[in-house]
Design a protein around this motif. Structure first.
Motif: not given
Ligand SMILES: *Cc1c(COP(=O)(O)O)cnc(C)c1O
Length: 241
Positions: A33, A35, A56, A78, A203-204, A219-222, A228, A236
């Motif tokens: 992810v 963003k 996103n 997403i 997620m993370s 779905r992994v971002g952080t 961020r 959201w």
């Molecule tokens: C940002 C986001 C993620 C990832 O979130 P993290 O906590 O950073 O891993 C997953 N899904 C969606 C829909 C997001 O907007």
């Protein structure tokens, strides 16, 4: 640790979690992810062979992924999709993970028909029943899934959810279990045949629980790119627009 080292560590954790849950690591894909992450920090992951990226916001996807070093890779979408952004989303992104209302399906299907194309989409389900989350409710999800069969340009291949944001792991786990039951029921009723095979959740903070409960895409971002600057409420919003 740099991005590639963290990615390796997360891939190892995914594989280990699969082993512990008697699952094949090949059945769980990692979405990166991206963003708020700038192009130059995404590029090494593409060069290293990672294939699935999630954005996103449409405007950010355009700025980063069109005509930049990241092309021809396309991100998957997403976020919450407004109907006035449908054309741009179809141009810039691949799969859409956030189909959550009939009106959006109508607009997407009409535009795809006009283009003579089809598109892979996931149904977004609000598994935590929190007001702040988008998605159809668990109760309405099965009838929504049935209704989506009427849109011939939309290929529904999976479900997507955001679990409860909570340190209560069992409450989080319940969200994933509700999703897995729904996913199994849609497969059992054979609404979409064998194309329907993805369960995008985790997620993370909770991807290991999600894998234990049956996620096929996390779905992994952080955990990959670091914290961020924008709060989650930016993605959201409290008042759904
Ligand atoms: C940002 C986001 C993620 C990832 O979130 P993290 O906590 O950073 O891993 C997953 N899904 C969606 C829909 C997001 O907007």
């Amino acid at each position: 640790m740099d991005v590639l080292e963290r990615l390796q560590k997360i891939s190892d954790t995914i594989a280990e979690t699969c082993r512990q849950s008697n699952r094949n690591p090949k059945d769980v894909e990692l979405m990166l992810v991206t963003k708020t992450v700038p192009v130059e920090r995404i590029l090494p992951a593409i060069q290293a062979g990672y294939k699935i990226f999630g954005e996103n916001k449409i405007q950010e996807a355009v700025q980063k992924w069109v005509g930049s070093d990241l092309a021809p890779t396309k991100p998957e979408f997403i976020g919450h999709l407004q109907t006035n952004k449908v054309k741009t989303c179809l141009d810039v992104c691949g799969r859409i993970h956030s189909l959550d209302r009939v009106k959006l399906a109508e607009v997407l299907d009409r535009e795809l028909q006009a283009r003579g194309e089809s598109r892979e989409v996931f149904l977004q389900v609000n598994s935590s029943n929190e007001e702040s989350k988008f998605g159809v409710s668990i109760e309405d999800a099965l009838s929504f899934a049935k209704e989506m069969r009427h849109f011939s340009s939309l290929k529904v291949t999976g479900l997507m959810t955001l679990a409860l944001f909570s340190s209560d792991q069992e409450a989080v786990r319940s969200c994933f279990q509700r999703m897995k039951s729904l996913f199994d029921e849609i497969q059992k009723q054979d609404l979409y045949g064998t194309d329907f095979r993805h369960l995008s959740m985790g997620m993370s903070g909770d991807y290991q629980i999600a894998i234990a409960e049956g996620a096929t895409i996390v779905r992994v971002g952080t955990a990959i790119f670091g914290e961020r600057n924008t709060p989650n409420s930016y993605y959201w919003p409290e008042d759904k627009q």
